[in-house]
Design a protein around this motif. Structure first.
Motif, short mmCIF file in Angstrom:
data_model
loop_
_atom_site.label_atom_id
_atom_site.label_comp_id
_atom_site.label_asym_id
_atom_site.label_seq_id
_atom_site.Cartn_x
_atom_site.Cartn_y
_atom_site.Cartn_z
N PRO A 204 0.84 -1.19 0.00
CA PRO A 204 0.00 0.00 0.00
C PRO A 204 0.88 1.24 0.00
O PRO A 204 2.07 1.17 0.27
N SER A 205 0.29 2.35 -0.29
CA SER A 205 1.04 3.61 -0.19
C SER A 205 1.17 3.98 1.28
O SER A 205 0.20 3.90 2.04
N ILE A 206 2.36 4.33 1.70
CA ILE A 206 2.64 4.55 3.12
C ILE A 206 2.28 5.99 3.47
O ILE A 206 2.83 6.94 2.91
N ASP A 207 1.34 6.13 4.41
CA ASP A 207 0.99 7.46 4.91
C ASP A 207 0.65 7.36 6.38
O ASP A 207 0.57 6.26 6.95
N ALA A 208 0.40 8.52 6.98
CA ALA A 208 0.13 8.56 8.43
C ALA A 208 -1.16 7.84 8.77
O ALA A 208 -1.29 7.27 9.87
N THR A 209 -2.11 7.85 7.86
CA THR A 209 -3.41 7.22 8.15
C THR A 209 -3.26 5.73 8.38
O THR A 209 -3.76 5.17 9.35
N ILE A 210 -2.57 5.08 7.47
CA ILE A 210 -2.41 3.63 7.61
C ILE A 210 -1.53 3.27 8.80
O ILE A 210 -1.74 2.28 9.48
N LEU A 211 -0.51 4.10 9.09
CA LEU A 211 0.36 3.81 10.22
C LEU A 211 -0.37 3.94 11.54
O LEU A 211 -0.10 3.21 12.49
N SER A 212 -1.33 4.85 11.61
CA SER A 212 -2.06 5.02 12.86
C SER A 212 -2.97 3.85 13.17
O SER A 212 -3.37 3.64 14.31
N ARG A 213 -3.31 3.07 12.14
CA ARG A 213 -4.22 1.94 12.33
C ARG A 213 -3.50 0.65 12.72
O ARG A 213 -4.14 -0.31 13.16
N VAL A 214 -2.21 0.59 12.52
CA VAL A 214 -1.50 -0.70 12.66
C VAL A 214 -0.53 -0.70 13.83
O VAL A 214 0.42 -1.48 13.83
N THR A 215 -0.76 0.15 14.80
CA THR A 215 0.14 0.16 15.96
C THR A 215 0.12 -1.19 16.66
O THR A 215 1.17 -1.68 17.11
N ASN A 216 -1.05 -1.79 16.75
CA ASN A 216 -1.19 -3.10 17.41
C ASN A 216 -1.40 -4.20 16.36
O ASN A 216 -2.20 -5.11 16.56
N LEU A 217 -0.71 -4.08 15.25
CA LEU A 217 -0.96 -4.97 14.11
C LEU A 217 -0.85 -6.44 14.47
O LEU A 217 -1.71 -7.26 14.15
N PHE A 218 0.22 -6.82 15.16
CA PHE A 218 0.48 -8.24 15.43
C PHE A 218 0.10 -8.64 16.85
O PHE A 218 0.54 -9.69 17.33
N ILE A 219 -0.68 -7.81 17.54
CA ILE A 219 -1.19 -8.18 18.86
C ILE A 219 -2.51 -8.88 18.63
O ILE A 219 -3.57 -8.25 18.56
N VAL A 220 -2.49 -10.20 18.49
CA VAL A 220 -3.66 -10.98 18.07
C VAL A 220 -4.32 -11.63 19.28
O VAL A 220 -3.69 -11.83 20.33
N LYS A 221 -5.59 -11.95 19.11
CA LYS A 221 -6.35 -12.58 20.21
C LYS A 221 -6.18 -14.10 20.22
O LYS A 221 -6.18 -14.71 21.28
N LYS A 222 -6.07 -14.69 19.06
CA LYS A 222 -5.97 -16.15 18.97
C LYS A 222 -4.67 -16.53 18.30
O LYS A 222 -4.59 -16.62 17.07
N PRO A 223 -3.62 -16.76 19.07
CA PRO A 223 -2.34 -17.16 18.46
C PRO A 223 -2.44 -18.51 17.78
O PRO A 223 -3.28 -19.35 18.11
N ILE A 224 -1.55 -18.72 16.83
CA ILE A 224 -1.48 -19.98 16.09
C ILE A 224 -0.57 -20.95 16.83
O ILE A 224 0.49 -20.56 17.34
N GLU A 225 -0.97 -22.19 16.88
CA GLU A 225 -0.13 -23.22 17.49
C GLU A 225 0.78 -23.83 16.42
O GLU A 225 0.30 -24.38 15.42
N LEU A 226 2.07 -23.71 16.63
CA LEU A 226 3.06 -24.24 15.66
C LEU A 226 3.27 -25.72 15.94
O LEU A 226 4.21 -26.11 16.63
N LYS A 227 2.39 -26.53 15.38
CA LYS A 227 2.47 -27.96 15.65
C LYS A 227 2.14 -28.72 14.38
O LYS A 227 1.14 -28.45 13.72
N LEU A 228 3.01 -29.66 14.02
CA LEU A 228 2.81 -30.48 12.83
C LEU A 228 2.75 -31.94 13.23
O LEU A 228 3.15 -32.33 14.32
N ASP A 229 2.24 -32.76 12.32
CA ASP A 229 2.14 -34.21 12.56
C ASP A 229 3.29 -34.92 11.86
O ASP A 229 3.77 -34.48 10.82
N ASP A 230 3.68 -36.03 12.46
CA ASP A 230 4.71 -36.88 11.85
C ASP A 230 4.20 -38.31 11.90
O ASP A 230 4.52 -39.09 12.78
#
Length: 1639
Positions: A204-230
């Motif tokens: 996206p084009s970088i401006d103040a509007t988009i930066l103000s919305r993503v301060t908590n970008l990666f603060i998620v409610k449901k983290p992913i579990e890094l687990k695979l099957d073997d």
């Protein structure tokens, strides 16, 4: 501290040894992480002093290089990691402050360091930055210094962080917990993005509007579990993965499909073993390409692929550390991912995926424990495990759930215990007991030593066990503890001591349960070795005399109940025998007697305490009996079972007494009544429970039970308005109906007729109608069908299903429903089609409907006919229908097939999972007890004592079941599931009204009636058992109304839908779970249930498809249906059941395999051309497994004869079909010749051993069974087919001496036939002869197929004297045309291309075997003469024998010896007596053609040609016959002349016969090319080297014909069209022309 000085010196000296530096560093790290606080504090302070000394401001005037060398011992990643990860976090401020100061001095000391030292510091710091940035803070000095690392760029000069490292550090700051830090990181990243190459073309084009919305970008409610099957084995084939990948990357396929493929790949990639395939196909490059395309200006097009692509990338990175390392250094990828997160900043799923990728890429350095360990392990950690240091997890907001490591420093050491610690009492006690256990080699020897009188002083007094230690050891060691308990019981003087000891024994059982979930624990093992039965016997053999006695008995019974539960899976037969012998003692028998209160006990009920104790005692007794009943499900010991059967009936009588006892002061005691009924439900679930009383007949017991149970139903349910108005608990109703269900099956088994049905009738109407005559019926059952409890509805409908298996039950139930709108048919159909009803209830309704269809129903009204079937009436038109027409109208009106279509579409084949917090499971403790009836409905299964007979699942209603102790609940309702409503029925002039069979009028049924209502918007998932019942119902409808049902199935495409539900992969996965091949498996009971349900569905579907093939094969013969169906069938047949231990699952497999084999056989019979290629290809694909299955099925001839029969019949039909196709395609080029069964059986080398086992197994089944066994015939048919197709089978039969055994059997039959013919009694003799004839037929057919095209076998038959045996049997063969045909077939096969065999027929065998009865006539001196005599005498109407005789003679005609016998016998004179066709008939008779074929074979030899020429008038007759045609062989006379012309000795006779010459010359003008070639070849043969022939053939007429034929041939056959036959024809004509033109 001297060691700090040494370390300082070792690193300051440039010439120091690397080994010295490494070892000194290890010491230093241990000191930094030392467990003693004083050491750790001193270490950190010394380091701080060294740094201050080297980098202090007072050193401005000194040379920098000499000072910087002093801090090099700190400039190592491991040292900085220790300080950052553990020093700063140290709870003691002295350490944490020093650690922060050290890092501050280092980070701010650039001006005091040389460039070399600073670069070394930055290089060592880079791997530690992920840990260090967790402390970044704008308000903290150290935090600010850390932030400066990310701010400084390469433009600031040499010594800044590398570009990629700096970018990673900026991205990492987005995950820090401090919001101010995240804001700063966004600013830094914004600058980076704007300076990026090509930033103007990217979104996206970088401006103040988009930066103000993503301060908590990666603060998620449901983290992913890094687990695979073997997984151990591949679930999905690699080819399938490649195909899905091709769809994902294909630009020609719609994006929706590509997204679906990507999502499927993401699921597949959960298994690590699948990663190698996609990595090889450049998956990562393709994903990066998609992401680059997405951030482009036109990237909206591919946005749908982003989320699954990110998931794929995450799973690959999670499993492959090498790729993680590589990609983590690509700044372009990191920037790309950040841009993607900005584009999708409102999509939490995509943002979480990007965050997970950042965690993998930005923290990769600190994720590998071996990098930071003091002594790295040689074994790498599991690639599927990604973990982070605990300090990182605490300091960051991570969007993933990961494992943590390094909760403590990897360099920390464990100090040995000090003397003060060893002196502590707990430590000294532990050491003392451990010492003694080791010294005496275990607890047993130690206890023996403690109990022995001789005490030997072997070690110090301080190591001797104290009295307290000895007591603890005795109590905690199971064996000694149990012995002590039994000793206490034996020596007890009061009730309290015994109860205490029994309670202790219960605790040992509890310890087993908690510690040994998978098997028998120490308590169970010890009890098996102790004689504890005698100790408890005295308390169980007498009636309790007081309340204390009863309390003691309660504890003992409770202990026995627990013991039985713990050993339920592997219960001791000795324990069961002991309990049963106690229960079957003659009076007194307290354990059974205490179930029923005596009169004196009833009078004592005023004492509340005693009443409570007595009720608890009865409760414990009932629980014990229920557990005991469940323990016998898997018992096989004969004595134990005999005792158990007697106990069943005795308990039944006692429970009946309990049911009839009423507690007057308290009316009915509901808990007691419910407990009694629950016990009755467990008891009556066992078949034959009433049949082991010496005094009472089984049916009498059943009648008493029925009376009592009906009294409960009428008193507490029916007369009180059902469950809605009843004051009793629902458990009473549930248990009563279940008992009635079991009782119905017991009465069916015990009654000799159906008269017992009337015992189930109750009067209709209430007590207020005393003066009204009441009607007997089953109306009491109907309210139970609409009970609010689905389990009651389910069981009561099951009872209706059981009662309607008899015609009297159907009639009675129909009569009882007369007052209900719609009658019985409408009621049942309404329940069946109710989409909001649960599947188990609808399934039972389907069984009732099916039972109603079994009774034949008329198409018109028949007076005084018992069963009229459904009746429908339309008041507007006055029309009424009855029987089959009414049934069709009813089904049409209710949209039956449309509803069924919706049912199939909403069937859920997966395993049912339930919410454990569901209110249905929050019952009382008694209700959740293992013996509680709530468990009894969770999973129904067939009785464990299975008969060897195959039982249809459709006939196994819930009434024919046993109660499993634990399984799933029956239904899962998903309210969110929506369905499209059915199309409204067009207004028809005939609006059906469903009424009872004797009902004449009813109000008109409105269009919005419940029966014809459309499907609701919300419905319950349909289960496979319900679909199984629907398949069985459709099967019955096909029998009742075949044409109408077939048309309905065709229109609604139901067969295609039902077949699409058959999925072998679900069964394969479940079987792997049962075999323990999958790493995570659900409870075994759940998996067994799912397998049973799916197999039952396949069985029902296969029977339905067989009926479809009989009624209308086009329903099944469709390529899109047939190929996947056959593939699924073969996959199910080849499932390996080796490690499945459950008997009933194995039985379900065998039953399903039986039906599947029958279906495949039916396909081959009814649709062989369409199904054979698919079946052959499917078998070839799984050939190794198919052979194993056949071997297994053949080995089950005793335990599962139906499967044995079905498998061998299918094999026989399959091979027979192939033989037919081989004969049909013999002259054609077969496209599938490589996939024939013959090639699979003979040309596959890898399965040779298995094929030999199959051949041997079938051969053993044939030879090992008596001639009267019907299974012997099955094996014989399979063996015949196998021998006819497989050369390998013939070879094996030869090795196994099958030929010798068959010939010997024929000799034995001949002797028996001769012997029996001399005995009187023709009726018995005829029956016995028929048996011998069948045996003889089988033996000769086996020999025929074994000898087919196999010279070795023919030699063996010659050595076994086959021909003399057949010669001796000849008079018996003459008496039976079918036997004669088989014998002639055998002789034809035997003599084909086998001169020695032909010659053996000419030998005289008369006298070798005793002749049969004189009236049958003695055989001729050779079998050859017998054949000739039969050929001459065969009547014309017996065409089969006649044809076989001449075919056989045609074989013999190729033998010189046989031709001599034919000549001497004057047999050929019979040819001259043949008559030619007269009148308009232009075709030769069949017998004439047979003679011609025989003469043709004779003419192949010179001696045979002479025989023909010696027949006076033969040439003229052949010439006349050539004028007539025969469609199969039109030119045989010409061929005979052709052969004769090649012999120089015959030429004069041919030339002397003008008719023959004219005939051959005329052939040249024939329209048929075959005739032309034969004529030309014959004429050329005549003229070759024979001058007289030239003279004769120079006749102008003949020469003209030759010239014309030659010129035409030259024009017609050009070189391009020239075939070998045409070339030969030209050559013949060319030579003829040359010979005739020569002088």
């Amino acid at each position: 501290m001297s060691w700090i000085f040494c370390l300082f010196i070792s690193w300051k000296s440039a010439q120091a040894s690397p080994l010295l530096q490494g070892e000194s560093q290890k010491v230093f790290l241990r000191m930094l992480s030392h467990p003693l606080l004083q050491v750790k504090v001193k270490t950190y302070h010394c380091c701080l002093e060294v740094i201050k000394e080297c980098l202090g401001i007072h050193n401005v005037s000194k040379p920098v290089s000499s000072l910087c060398n002093g801090i090099h011992f700190l400039l190592h990643p491991k040292v900085l990691y220790e300080i950052s990860a553990f020093g700063i976090q140290e709870p003691k401020s002295e350490v944490s402050a020093a650690a922060k100061a050290i890092l501050m001095h280092l980070l701010q000391g650039r001006l005091m360091m040389t460039a070399l030292t600073w670069n070394k510091f930055i290089e060592s710091l880079c791997p530690v930055i992920p840990v260090l940035q967790g402390y970044a803070d704008t308000e903290d000095p150290l935090g600010n210094c850390i932030l400066l690392l990310s701010k400084a760029s390469s433009e600031d000069g040499e010594g800044a962080l590398p570009c990629t490292t700096r970018l990673r550090s900026m991205l990492r700051l987005l995950l820090v917990k401090k919001p101010s830090v995240r804001v700063l990181a966004l600013k830094l990243l914004a600058c980076h993005l704007t300076r990026e190459e090509g930033a103007d073309t990217k979104r996206p084009s970088i401006d103040a509007t988009i930066l103000s919305r993503v301060t908590n970008l990666f603060i998620v409610k449901k983290p992913i579990e890094l687990k695979l099957d073997d997984r151990r084995e591949l679930i999905i084939k690699l080819e399938t993965v490649e195909k899905v990948y091709e769809i994902f990357i294909s630009d020609d396929i719609d994006l929706v499909l590509r997204k679906s493929a990507a999502e499927q790949l993401a699921v597949i990639m959960q298994d690590i073993k699948m990663h190698a395939v996609v990595k090889k196909l450049q998956l990562i490059d393709k994903i990066i390409e998609y992401l680059n395309e997405c951030v482009g200006q036109d990237g909206e097009v591919v946005e749908c692929l982003v989320q699954p692509s990110l998931t794929l990338l995450r799973k690959v990175l999670c499993a492959d550390p090498a790729i993680r390392v590589s990609l983590s250094q690509e700044s372009s990828l990191l920037t790309l991912l950040f841009r993607v997160s900005l584009i999708f900043h409102e999509d939490c799923t995509v943002v979480t995926e990007v965050g997970a990728l950042f965690c993998l890429l930005l923290f990769d350095e600190v994720s590998r424990m071996d990098m930071w360990s003091d002594n790295p392990s040689n074994k790498p950690s599991s690639p599927s495990v990604f973990s982070l240091p605990v300090s990182v997890s605490r300091r960051y907001h991570l969007p993933v759930l990961v494992l943590g490591h390094h909760a403590v420093s990897p360099y920390s050491i464990v100090l040995p215990l000090s003397a003060d610690c060893l002196a502590l009492k707990p430590v000294s006690d532990m050491l003392r007991i451990a010492w003694n256990l080791s010294w005496y080699h275990g607890s047993d020897n130690l206890l023996k030593q403690m109990n022995s009188e001789t005490k030997i002083q072997e070690f110090l007094d301080s190591l001797k066990l104290s009295t307290e230690d000895a007591l603890t050891l005795k109590m905690t060691y199971t064996a000694s503890g149990l012995k002590d308990c039994l000793h206490s019981i034996a020596q007890a003087a009061a009730h309290r001591e015994v109860r205490t000891a029994v309670t202790r024994m219960s605790f040992y059982l509890l310890n087993d349960r908690l510690s040994f979930t998978g098997g028998t624990g120490p308590c169970g093992v010890t009890l098996k070795s102790l004689s504890w039965h005698n100790t408890l016997n005295r308390f169980l053999q007498v009636l309790p005399a007081c309340t204390e006695d009863e309390k003691l008995l309660i504890d003992i019974i409770h202990f026995l109940n627990k013991l039985l539960k713990e050993q339920r899976k592997n219960v001791s037969v000795e324990l069961l025998n002991w309990i049963l012998e106690l229960l079957l003692r003659h009076s007194p028998n307290p354990l059974l007697d205490l179930l029923v209160l005596t009169e004196s006990q009833a009078r004592e009920e005023t004492d509340d305490i005693r009443t409570a104790v007595r009720q608890q005692l009865q409760k414990e007794l009932m629980a014990l009996f229920n557990t005991l009943l469940l323990s016998f499900v898997a018992v096989t010991d004969r004595k134990c079972l005999e005792l158990f059967y007697v106990f069943q009936t005795q308990l039944a009588l006692k429970l009946l007494q309990c049911l009839r006892v009423t507690d007057a002061p308290h009316f009915y005691g509901l808990p007691s009544l419910e407990r009694t009924l629950r016990g009755m439900a467990h008891l009556t679930a066992f078949p034959g429970w009433s049949s082991h009383s010496p005094l009472t007949k089984p049916l009498e017991i059943c009648v008493k039970y029925l009376s009592g149970l009906l009294e409960v139903i009428t008193s507490f349910y029916v007369e009180r308005g059902g469950n809605a108005m009843s004051f009793m608990g629902k458990g009473v109703t549930k248990s009563t109906v279940l008992c009635l269900l079991h009782l119905s099956h017991e009465m069916m088994a015990q009654a000799q007729s159906s008269e017992w049905m009337s015992l189930w009738f109750l009067p209709l109407g209430g007590h207020s109608e005393e003066h009204v005559p009441t009607q007997q019926g089953l109306a009491w059952l109907i309210p139970l069908w609409v009970d609010r409890d689905p389990e009651v509805r389910f069981t009561s409908l099951g009872l209706g299903s059981a009662l309607t298996t008899l015609e009297t039950g159907c009639v009675a139930l129909a009569n009882s429903c007369q007052n209900i709108s719609g009658g019985l048919w409408g009621t049942v159909l309404n329940i069946l089609l109710d989409q909001s009803e649960c599947s188990m209830v609808r399934r039972e309704a389907a069984f009732i409907f099916q039972n109603l269809l079994v009774i034949p129903m008329p198409s018109v009204v028949i007076k005084d006919y018992t069963w009229q079937g459904p009746c429908v009436h339309d008041e507007d038109s006055g029309l009424s229908l009855i029987g089959k027409p009414a049934l069709q109208a009813l089904l049409y009106h209710c949209h039956f097939y449309e509803h069924l279509n919706q049912m199939v579409k909403h069937c859920y084949l997966g395993r049912y999972k339930f919410d454990l917090n569901c209110s249905a499971l929050n019952g009382t403790s008694e209700g959740n007890d293992i013996n509680g009836l709530d468990d009894s409905f969770k999973f129904w299964r067939a009785p464990s004592r299975l008969s060897n007979q195959d039982q249809d699942p459709s006939s196994l209603s819930t009434s024919e079941t046993m109660v499993a102790t634990s399984s799933e609940s029956a239904e899962l309702q998903l309210p969110g599931l929506s369905t499209a409503p059915l199309p409204e029925a067009p207004h028809d002039q005939f609006v059906t009204q469903v009424i009872g069979q004797h009902e004449t009028a009813s109000p008109q049924l409105l269009p919005d009636s419940s029966i014809s209502a459309p499907l609701p918007r919300q419905c319950v998932f349909v289960t496979p058992p319900l679909l199984s019942a629907m398949c069985s119902l459709l099967d019955s409808l096909l029998v009742t109304a075949p044409r109408d049902t077939a048309n309905a199935l065709q229109q609604t495409h139901l067969i295609e839908l039902l077949c699409s539900m058959a999925d072998a992969s679900l069964i394969e996965i479940s079987v792997q779970e049962l075999q323990g091949l999958l790493p995570v498996s659900p409870p075994v009971e759940h998996t067994q249930a799912q397998v049973s349900f799916l197999l039952e569905y396949l069985s029902s579907l296969s029977r339905l498809l067989q009926s479809c093939l009989l009624v209308d094969p086009d329903l099944v013969i469709q390529d899109e249906l047939l190929k996947p169906l056959i593939t699924n069938i073969i996959r199910v047949l080849t499932i390996c059941t080796k490690d499945i231990l459950d008997v009933e699952v194995i039985s379900a497999f065998y039953q399903t395999w039986t039906h599947l084999f029958n279906l495949l056989a039916a396909l081959l019979r009814k649709a062989g051309p369409a199904s054979f290629p698919s079946i052959t290809m499917g078998l070839a694909r799984y050939w190794a497994a198919v052979i194993d299955v056949f071997c297994k099925c053949v080995g089950l001839s005793i335990t599962c004869p139906t499967l044995y029969t079905a498998s061998l019949q299918f094999l026989s039909i399959l091979l027979t079909e192939e033989a037919k196709r081989y004969v049909q395609d013999k002259d054609k080029t077969s496209l599938c010749r490589n996939l024939t069964m013959a090639s699979l059986l003979d040309k596959t080398q890898e399965n040779q051993k298995s094929l030999e086992q199959l051949n041997e197994a079938i051969l053993q089944c044939y030879e090992g069974k008596s001639s009267k066994d019907i299974l012997k015939r099955v094996a014989a048919n399979a063996l015949m087919s196998l021998l006819a197709v497989s050369r390998r089978a013939q070879k094996h039969a030869l090795k196994a001496h099958l030929i010798d055994s068959c010939v010997e059997r024929m000799k034995h039959i001949h002797a028996q036939l001769n012997l029996d013919s001399l005995r009187p009694g023709r009726a018995a003799l005829k029956k016995k002869e028929d048996g011998f004839v069948k045996e003889l037929s089988i033996a000769m057919q086996l020999l025929r197929n074994c000898l087919y095209q196999n010279e070795e076998c023919k030699e063996a038959a010659l050595e076994a004297h086959l021909i003399p045996v057949l010669h001796s049997l000849w008079p018996w063969l003459l008496m039976d045309d079918s036997l004669m045909q088989i014998a002639l077939q055998l002789l034809c096969v035997y003599t084909a291309n086998f001169p020695n065999g032909c010659s053996s027929l000419c030998w005289s065998s008369f006298g070798q075997y005793s002749a049969p009865a004189a009236h049958r006539g003695a055989p001729s001196s050779s079998l050859m003469l017998c054949i000739l005599k039969l050929a001459a005498q065969v009547p014309l109407e017996n065409t089969s024998v006649q044809q076989l005789v001449f075919m056989f003679l045609s074989n013999l005609a190729l033998s010189h010896d046989c031709k001599g016998v034919i000549q001497k016998s004057n047999f050929l004179q019979n040819f001259l007596s043949l008559t030619l066709p007269k009148g308009g008939n232009k075709h030769l008779s069949n017998v004439t053609v047979l003679w011609l074929k025989l003469l043709l074979n004779i003419s192949f030899g010179e001696d045979g040609q002479q025989m023909i020429l010696r027949l006076e008038g033969c040439l003229d007759l052949l010439t006349e016959m050539s004028k007539f045609k025969h469609k199969s062989s039109p030119y045989i006379p010409l061929l005979i002349f052709h052969n004769i012309c090649f012999n120089p000795a015959n030429k004069p006779k041919i030339l002397a016969n003008e008719k023959v010459i004219s005939l051959l010359a005329a052939c040249l003008e024939s329209e048929n090319q075959s005739a032309q070639r034969i004529g030309a070849a014959a004429l050329w043969a005549l003229i070759h080297n024979y001058q007289k022939a030239k003279t004769t053939l120079k006749n102008p007429s003949i020469k003209r014909r030759v010239d014309e034929a030659y010129s035409v041939a030259k024009k017609t056959f050009s070189n391009s069209e020239e075939s070998p036959l045409n070339a030969y024809y030209l050559k013949c004509l060319e030579n003829l022309v040359q010979q005739l033109n020569s002088s």
